[in-house]
Design an enzyme around this catalytic site. Sequence first.
Site, PDB file in Angstrom:
ATOM      1  N   ARG A 285       0.807  -1.219   0.000  1.00 29.18           N
ATOM      2  CA  ARG A 285       0.000   0.000   0.000  1.00 29.18           C
ATOM      3  C   ARG A 285       0.841   1.271   0.000  1.00 29.18           C
ATOM      4  NH1 ARG A 285      -2.756  -0.171   5.997  1.00 29.18           N
ATOM      5  NH2 ARG A 285      -4.129   1.383   5.045  1.00 29.18           N
TER       6      ARG A 285
ATOM      7  N   LYS B  57     -13.834   1.798  23.326  1.00 32.49           N
ATOM      8  CA  LYS B  57     -14.138   0.382  23.079  1.00 32.49           C
ATOM      9  C   LYS B  57     -13.096  -0.467  23.790  1.00 32.49           C
ATOM     10  CE  LYS B  57     -13.743   1.891  18.869  1.00 32.49           C
ATOM     11  NZ  LYS B  57     -13.446   1.938  17.419  1.00 32.49           N
TER      12      LYS B  57
ATOM     13  N   ASP C 287     -14.547  -0.897  13.499  1.00 28.73           N
ATOM     14  CA  ASP C 287     -15.116  -0.101  12.394  1.00 28.73           C
ATOM     15  C   ASP C 287     -16.641  -0.206  12.390  1.00 28.73           C
ATOM     16  OD1 ASP C 287     -12.404  -0.103  11.778  1.00 28.73           O
ATOM     17  OD2 ASP C 287     -12.625  -1.645  10.224  1.00 28.73           O
TER      18      ASP C 287
HETATM   19  N1  ADP Z   1     -15.106 -10.988  21.862  1.00 31.03           N
HETATM   20  C1  ADP Z   1     -16.055 -10.054  21.718  1.00 31.03           C
HETATM   21  N2  ADP Z   1     -17.302 -10.293  22.190  1.00 31.03           N
HETATM   22  C2  ADP Z   1     -18.292  -9.368  22.060  1.00 31.03           C
HETATM   23  N3  ADP Z   1     -18.120  -8.179  21.452  1.00 31.03           N
HETATM   24  C3  ADP Z   1     -16.908  -7.889  20.971  1.00 31.03           C
HETATM   25  C4  ADP Z   1     -15.798  -8.813  21.074  1.00 31.03           C
HETATM   26  N4  ADP Z   1     -14.732  -8.251  20.464  1.00 31.03           N
HETATM   27  C5  ADP Z   1     -15.141  -7.030  20.024  1.00 31.03           C
HETATM   28  N5  ADP Z   1     -16.444  -6.816  20.331  1.00 31.03           N
HETATM   29  C6  ADP Z   1     -17.249  -5.634  19.997  1.00 31.03           C
HETATM   30  O1  ADP Z   1     -16.533  -4.854  19.050  1.00 31.03           O
HETATM   31  C7  ADP Z   1     -16.224  -3.571  19.612  1.00 31.03           C
HETATM   32  C8  ADP Z   1     -14.859  -3.131  19.142  1.00 31.03           C
HETATM   33  O2  ADP Z   1     -13.903  -4.095  19.525  1.00 31.03           O
HETATM   34  P1  ADP Z   1     -12.404  -3.725  19.837  1.00 31.03           P
HETATM   35  O3  ADP Z   1     -11.664  -5.019  19.834  1.00 31.03           O
HETATM   36  O4  ADP Z   1     -12.324  -2.907  21.051  1.00 31.03           O
HETATM   37  O5  ADP Z   1     -12.029  -2.798  18.603  1.00 31.03           O
HETATM   38  P2  ADP Z   1     -10.974  -2.977  17.407  1.00 31.03           P
HETATM   39  O6  ADP Z   1     -11.588  -3.913  16.416  1.00 31.03           O
HETATM   40  O7  ADP Z   1     -10.852  -1.597  16.883  1.00 31.03           O
HETATM   41  O8  ADP Z   1      -9.721  -3.493  18.045  1.00 31.03           O
HETATM   42  C9  ADP Z   1     -16.349  -3.753  21.110  1.00 31.03           C
HETATM   43  O9  ADP Z   1     -16.687  -2.545  21.752  1.00 31.03           O
HETATM   44  C10 ADP Z   1     -17.470  -4.779  21.219  1.00 31.03           C
HETATM   45  O10 ADP Z   1     -18.732  -4.132  21.131  1.00 31.03           O
HETATM   46 MG    MG Z   2      -9.954  -0.306  15.891  1.00 27.23          MG
END
Ligand code: ADP
Ligand code: MG
Length: 307
Positions: A106, A228, A261
Amino acid sequence: MTQETPRVVAIGEVMVEMAPVEGGVYRRGFAGDTFNTAWHMGQLLTGTAEVGYVTRLGQDALSDDFVREMQADGLTTSGVGRDADRTMGLYLIELQDAERSFHYWRSQSAARLLADDPAWLAETLQGTSLIHLSGITVAILPPAARNTLLEALAQARTNGARVSFDPNIRPKLWTSQDEIRETIPRFIEAADIALPSFDDEAAHFGDADPAATVERFAAGGVTEIIVKNGADAVTARIDGQDLTVDTPAVDKVIDTSGAGDAFNAGYLSARLLGRGARASVAAGQSVSGQVIGCYGARIPKDQMSPL
Ligand SMILES: Nc1ncnc2c1ncn2[C@@H]1O[C@H](COP(=O)(O)OP(=O)(O)O)[C@@H](O)[C@H]1O
Ligand SMILES: [Mg+2]
C-alpha cells in the site's frame, strides 16, 4: 432526498482485499477501516442520510469496479478522486491453522495523495454534517498533507460539520512511537467525537484504564468519547454524561476483523437518528457483535439488522 438530508463522509484508504478460498485461489474484495465504517453507515442510514467516501483511486479497471460497487451499495462517489499513475493499495490474508495474518502492498497507493490538493479536499467536505476519519487515514499521509487535512477539518467544523476520529493506531504505518505521540493528539483536538480502542491507547499513551483514556480525550476538547474494549464494557463520556455499558456476549466469534469499524458505524448512525447516549453505544455493540459473527469486515447485506 431533500436539501436537508444530512451528508456524511468518511475519509481514508480502501484497499483491494485478497482472501484465501482454497488451493492458492483468492477472492477479491474491497476493505479498509474507514470504508468499512462508511459502508455500514450507508446500509443503516438508507433513506435518512447520504453517505459517501472520500479517497483517491487509480483510473484502472480495478478502481472502476470499486466505484461501481460503491454505487450499487448506495454510497455517493463524488468524493472519489482518480489519479492516472497510481492505483489502489492491496492486502492479502494468509491463513495458517486458522490464524490470520495480513500482508500489505500500500505504500504507493493513490489514497496517499488524498490531502495533496487542499482545494479538492475542501470541496469534498462541503455541506457535510459529519466527517469520520481514523489514525490510519492520518498515518498514510506525508506530514505536510496531515496539516492540509487538519486545515480542511477546521474549515468544515467552522461550516457546521462534526468530526469523528478513531485513532486506530497501527504502529507499522508510523515511523516511530514519537511520531504517533506527536500526531494523534493534533487530531484529537480536531475532533468532536472520538472512538478509541483501549488496548491501542494503553500501549501508546500509557492509559491505566479506560477512564484515563476518557480524561485524556476530554482534555483535548472532545465532547463525545466512546472507549471500546473488546468483549469488556464500553466506557464513555457523551455530552457530559459518564457511562459504562456492558458488552453483550457474542455466541460464536468467527472473525474479529472490522469489529471497531462496525462499532463506529452503529454508534454514529444511531446518533444521526437522534438516539440517546446509551442506546447509541448499544447500537455500536450490536453492529460490531454482528460483524464478528461472520467472515470478513462487513456484515452481509441480507443479514444486517436495522438499528
Ligand atoms: N469478543 C467479543 N465479544 C463481544 N463483542 C466484541 C468482542 N470483540 C469485540 N467486540 C465488539 O466490538 C467492539 C470493538 O472491539 P475492539 O476489539 O475494542 O475494537 P478494534 O476492532 O478496533 O480493536 C467492542 O466494543 C465490542 O462491542
Ligand atoms: Mg480499531
